[in-house]
Design a protein around this motif. Structure first.
Motif, PDB file in Angstrom:
ATOM      1  N   HIS A  15      68.157  24.981  35.340  1.00 17.67           N
ATOM      2  CA  HIS A  15      69.253  25.297  34.430  1.00 17.67           C
ATOM      3  C   HIS A  15      70.575  25.430  35.188  1.00 17.67           C
ATOM      4  CE1 HIS A  15      66.108  25.763  31.549  1.00 17.67           C
ATOM      5  NE2 HIS A  15      65.639  26.879  32.062  1.00 17.67           N
ATOM      6  N   ALA A  16      71.671  25.177  34.493  1.00 20.98           N
ATOM      7  CA  ALA A  16      73.012  25.324  35.067  1.00 20.98           C
ATOM      8  C   ALA A  16      73.527  26.729  34.753  1.00 20.98           C
ATOM      9  CB  ALA A  16      73.958  24.277  34.491  1.00 20.98           C
ATOM     10  N   VAL A  17      73.982  27.431  35.769  1.00 22.13           N
ATOM     11  CA  VAL A  17      74.410  28.823  35.606  1.00 22.13           C
ATOM     12  C   VAL A  17      75.870  28.964  36.021  1.00 22.13           C
ATOM     13  CG1 VAL A  17      74.016  31.221  36.281  1.00 22.13           C
ATOM     14  CG2 VAL A  17      72.072  29.657  36.068  1.00 22.13           C
ATOM     15  N   ARG A  18      76.652  29.623  35.175  1.00 18.67           N
ATOM     16  CA  ARG A  18      78.039  29.957  35.489  1.00 18.67           C
ATOM     17  C   ARG A  18      78.244  31.452  35.279  1.00 18.67           C
ATOM     18  NH1 ARG A  18      81.415  26.942  31.359  1.00 18.67           N
ATOM     19  NH2 ARG A  18      79.532  27.162  30.115  1.00 18.67           N
ATOM     20  N   PHE A  19      79.097  32.035  36.090  1.00 18.07           N
ATOM     21  CA  PHE A  19      79.406  33.458  35.977  1.00 18.07           C
ATOM     22  C   PHE A  19      80.817  33.660  35.447  1.00 18.07           C
ATOM     23  CE2 PHE A  19      75.692  34.085  38.510  1.00 18.07           C
ATOM     24  CZ  PHE A  19      75.319  35.405  38.343  1.00 18.07           C
ATOM     25  N   PHE A  20      80.966  34.726  34.681  1.00 21.43           N
ATOM     26  CA  PHE A  20      82.271  35.156  34.195  1.00 21.43           C
ATOM     27  C   PHE A  20      82.496  36.581  34.675  1.00 21.43           C
ATOM     28  CE2 PHE A  20      81.158  31.631  31.651  1.00 21.43           C
ATOM     29  CZ  PHE A  20      82.330  31.094  31.110  1.00 21.43           C
ATOM     30  N   GLY A  21      83.641  36.848  35.282  1.00 20.74           N
ATOM     31  CA  GLY A  21      83.913  38.185  35.797  1.00 20.74           C
ATOM     32  C   GLY A  21      85.337  38.306  36.295  1.00 20.74           C
ATOM     33  N   GLN A  22      85.600  39.409  36.985  1.00 23.15           N
ATOM     34  CA  GLN A  22      86.941  39.694  37.480  1.00 23.15           C
ATOM     35  C   GLN A  22      87.023  39.355  38.977  1.00 23.15           C
ATOM     36  OE1 GLN A  22      88.900  43.299  35.532  1.00 23.15           O
ATOM     37  NE2 GLN A  22      86.738  43.879  35.469  1.00 23.15           N
ATOM     38  N   THR A  23      88.025  38.604  39.337  1.00 22.04           N
ATOM     39  CA  THR A  23      88.158  38.175  40.723  1.00 22.04           C
ATOM     40  C   THR A  23      88.378  39.349  41.667  1.00 22.04           C
ATOM     41  OG1 THR A  23      90.518  37.782  40.345  1.00 22.04           O
ATOM     42  CG2 THR A  23      89.024  35.893  40.112  1.00 22.04           C
ATOM     43  N   ARG A  24      89.012  40.416  41.179  1.00 21.09           N
ATOM     44  CA  ARG A  24      89.339  41.543  42.063  1.00 21.09           C
ATOM     45  C   ARG A  24      88.192  42.538  42.209  1.00 21.09           C
ATOM     46  NH1 ARG A  24      91.650  42.578  37.139  1.00 21.09           N
ATOM     47  NH2 ARG A  24      91.267  44.648  36.217  1.00 21.09           N
ATOM     48  N   ARG A  25      87.131  42.351  41.452  1.00 21.49           N
ATOM     49  CA  ARG A  25      85.987  43.241  41.558  1.00 21.49           C
ATOM     50  C   ARG A  25      84.897  42.589  42.411  1.00 21.49           C
ATOM     51  NH1 ARG A  25      86.169  47.237  37.608  1.00 21.49           N
ATOM     52  NH2 ARG A  25      84.620  48.263  38.949  1.00 21.49           N
ATOM     53  N   LEU A  26      83.793  43.298  42.568  1.00 23.67           N
ATOM     54  CA  LEU A  26      82.742  42.869  43.493  1.00 23.67           C
ATOM     55  C   LEU A  26      82.192  41.493  43.152  1.00 23.67           C
ATOM     56  CD1 LEU A  26      81.154  43.872  45.969  1.00 23.67           C
ATOM     57  CD2 LEU A  26      79.469  44.830  44.386  1.00 23.67           C
ATOM     58  N   GLU A  27      82.089  41.187  41.862  1.00 21.15           N
ATOM     59  CA  GLU A  27      81.537  39.890  41.471  1.00 21.15           C
ATOM     60  C   GLU A  27      82.396  38.732  41.975  1.00 21.15           C
ATOM     61  OE1 GLU A  27      83.755  41.451  37.732  1.00 21.15           O
ATOM     62  OE2 GLU A  27      82.656  42.234  39.468  1.00 21.15           O
ATOM     63  N   GLY A  28      83.708  38.986  42.113  1.00 19.32           N
ATOM     64  CA  GLY A  28      84.595  37.948  42.606  1.00 19.32           C
ATOM     65  C   GLY A  28      84.307  37.546  44.039  1.00 19.32           C
ATOM     66  N   THR A  29      83.579  38.378  44.776  1.00 18.64           N
ATOM     67  CA  THR A  29      83.164  38.073  46.146  1.00 18.64           C
ATOM     68  C   THR A  29      81.716  37.613  46.205  1.00 18.64           C
ATOM     69  OG1 THR A  29      84.709  39.711  47.046  1.00 18.64           O
ATOM     70  CG2 THR A  29      82.891  39.006  48.474  1.00 18.64           C
ATOM     71  N   LEU A  30      80.826  38.366  45.551  1.00 12.27           N
ATOM     72  CA  LEU A  30      79.392  38.097  45.680  1.00 12.27           C
ATOM     73  C   LEU A  30      78.962  36.800  45.004  1.00 12.27           C
ATOM     74  CD1 LEU A  30      77.766  41.633  45.184  1.00 12.27           C
ATOM     75  CD2 LEU A  30      78.341  40.449  47.315  1.00 12.27           C
ATOM     76  N   VAL A  31      79.535  36.495  43.846  1.00  9.73           N
ATOM     77  CA  VAL A  31      79.087  35.306  43.108  1.00  9.73           C
ATOM     78  C   VAL A  31      79.456  34.016  43.837  1.00  9.73           C
ATOM     79  CG1 VAL A  31      79.378  33.987  40.975  1.00  9.73           C
ATOM     80  CG2 VAL A  31      79.004  36.462  40.866  1.00  9.73           C
ATOM     81  N   PRO A  32      80.715  33.809  44.228  1.00  8.05           N
ATOM     82  CA  PRO A  32      81.017  32.587  44.992  1.00  8.05           C
ATOM     83  C   PRO A  32      80.227  32.503  46.297  1.00  8.05           C
ATOM     84  CG  PRO A  32      83.040  33.571  44.156  1.00  8.05           C
ATOM     85  CD  PRO A  32      81.946  34.565  43.915  1.00  8.05           C
ATOM     86  N   LYS A  33      80.014  33.653  46.946  1.00  9.90           N
ATOM     87  CA  LYS A  33      79.231  33.660  48.183  1.00  9.90           C
ATOM     88  C   LYS A  33      77.816  33.165  47.944  1.00  9.90           C
ATOM     89  CE  LYS A  33      77.841  36.751  51.970  1.00  9.90           C
ATOM     90  NZ  LYS A  33      77.889  38.156  52.471  1.00  9.90           N
ATOM     91  N   ALA A  34      77.281  33.463  46.756  1.00 12.66           N
ATOM     92  CA  ALA A  34      75.925  33.020  46.412  1.00 12.66           C
ATOM     93  C   ALA A  34      75.893  31.567  45.961  1.00 12.66           C
ATOM     94  CB  ALA A  34      75.341  33.917  45.326  1.00 12.66           C
ATOM     95  N   GLY A  35      77.061  30.948  45.785  1.00 14.04           N
ATOM     96  CA  GLY A  35      77.118  29.529  45.462  1.00 14.04           C
ATOM     97  C   GLY A  35      77.145  29.187  43.995  1.00 14.04           C
ATOM     98  N   PHE A  36      77.410  30.152  43.111  1.00 15.80           N
ATOM     99  CA  PHE A  36      77.464  29.875  41.685  1.00 15.80           C
ATOM    100  C   PHE A  36      78.917  29.764  41.207  1.00 15.80           C
ATOM    101  CE2 PHE A  36      73.345  31.972  42.207  1.00 15.80           C
ATOM    102  CZ  PHE A  36      72.526  31.063  41.557  1.00 15.80           C
ATOM    103  N   PRO A  37      79.194  28.857  40.257  1.00 15.84           N
ATOM    104  CA  PRO A  37      80.553  28.735  39.715  1.00 15.84           C
ATOM    105  C   PRO A  37      81.011  30.054  39.096  1.00 15.84           C
ATOM    106  CG  PRO A  37      79.187  26.888  39.015  1.00 15.84           C
ATOM    107  CD  PRO A  37      78.260  27.877  39.656  1.00 15.84           C
TER     108      PRO A  37
END
Length: 375
Positions: A33-55
């Motif tokens: 499946h294709a997975v995309r994340f929605f979140g705030q760039t200034r919060r933790l997800e803005g660092t952890l999600v791109p680091k994990a390789g997800f859009p």
């Protein structure tokens, strides 16, 4: 075989929200499946999600402070604006429109969840704690599935009008699940026949646990086969290290550090854990089936860490002590008794394995697929 799905995940704010979402994303991605994340760039997800390789797609929202009621006005304005923007984007470009939306309980999920509801896109909610957050409670009645990690929170979602509630457990990252005992012990230089106590208080540490560990250091190290790995948090590291005043010989068997990077290997290497009872900590301890002594944080909302801990305690995989009792002789006796009693630890480990907590990501992914299949 489920057709390839486009899955939009909203999770943010803390590792307790983001890491279970990433664990689900790993499982869904492995299923094609294709997975995309929605979140705030200034919060933790803005660092952890791109680091994990997800859009990662930015969403701008603001929470509100209950002690400042007027702050709800800009919060609602931001929410409405982002909801409209997402609806317009999904309508304008069908390739952006997800087949299913998954929210992990933070306020940042609301624009995506509400946009999905307006467009008839099925919504799955996941609640990590034993006390539901406001965002999930408000969204529960429109969700196709509410997945829970603690059985006790089911009644809350029933009252909130949830149509389908399933216990899946709290997903744990593969990097933790793949923890290896031999690798962890080799990294620490600890013999296989030694007893390793791992003490930590979550990502920020826990001062009360740190002070207790200082008070019991000599008693622990009087046992020749006992080693200690103590993660005390960055803010309390200097004070804890100075209070421990480890000699060179003691430092061979008592390691104190600000935080733990390779939590999977360290948990796998451990024979006993002393910890707070945050949702992620409980999930990781259960998934690696490590016997534990849990001290719930006393100021957690609605005392939810106590309820979190009961998930392991009621199964026989852990014992629990109130923070107010940590300085009493009884707590030290309980901890030291488990350090000394391998048979008791073996029983606790077997009980933890019976929880099948390592399958939480699979169970949640099954639920996501099922709402798209109409199950």
């Amino acid at each position: 075989m489920t057709d390839r799905l486009s899955v939009a995940i909203a999770a943010g704010g803390t590792a307790g929200h983001v890491n279970p979402a990433l664990a689900l994303a790993e499982e869904l991605s492995d299923r094609g499946h294709a997975v995309r994340f929605f979140g705030q760039t200034r919060r933790l997800e803005g660092t952890l999600v791109p680091k994990a390789g997800f859009p990662f797609f930015p969403v701008e929202v603001t929470g509100f402070d209950r002690e400042r009621p007027w702050s709800i006005v800009p919060a609602l304005l931001h929410l409405a604006r982002e909801e409209r923007r997402l609806v317009s984007s999904f309508r304008a470009d069908p390739s952006l429109r997800p087949d299913v939306v998954v929210g992990f309980g933070a306020y940042v999920e609301l624009p995506l969840v509400r946009a999905a509801t307006r467009l008839g896109i099925p919504v799955v909610l996941h609640e990590q704690n034993s006390v539901s957050g406001l965002a999930n409670r408000k969204s529960a009645s429109s969700a196709a599935l509410v997945a829970i990690s603690q059985p006790g929170v089911r009644e809350t979602f029933e009252r909130a009008g949830a149509k389908r509630i399933e216990f899946t457990g709290n997903p744990v990252l593969r990097s933790v699940l793949s923890g290896d005992r031999a690798r962890g012990r080799a990294a620490l230089g600890i013999p296989e026949d030694a007893v390793l106590l791992l003490a930590f208080g979550g990502s920020l540490g826990a001062q009360h646990i740190n002070r207790f560990m200082v008070s019991i250091k000599d008693e622990l190290l009087s046992r020749s086969g006992v080693y200690v790995l103590h993660s005390c948090g960055a803010e309390d590291f200097d004070a804890t290290r100075d209070a421990l005043a480890l000699t060179a010989d003691e430092a061979e068997r008592y390691r104190v550090q600000p935080y733990i990077d390779d939590m999977g290997d360290m948990l796998a290497a451990s024979d006993l854990v002393l910890s707070r009872a945050g949702a992620s900590s409980v999930a990781e301890i259960a998934a690696l089936a490590v016997p534990s002594v849990l001290v719930p944080y006393p100021h957690a909302t609605a005392d939810h860490q106590t309820t979190n801990a009961r998930f392991l305690v009621d199964s026989g995989a852990a014992v629990m002590c109130a923070d107010a009792d940590i300085d009493g002789d009884g707590f030290a006796r309980t901890l030291l008794g488990l350090v000394d009693d391998g048979a008791a630890r073996d029983e606790m480990r077997a009980a933890a394995r019976g929880l099948a907590a390592s399958r939480a990501a699979c169970a949640l992914a099954d639920g996501v697929e099922s709402v798209c299949a109409g199950a």
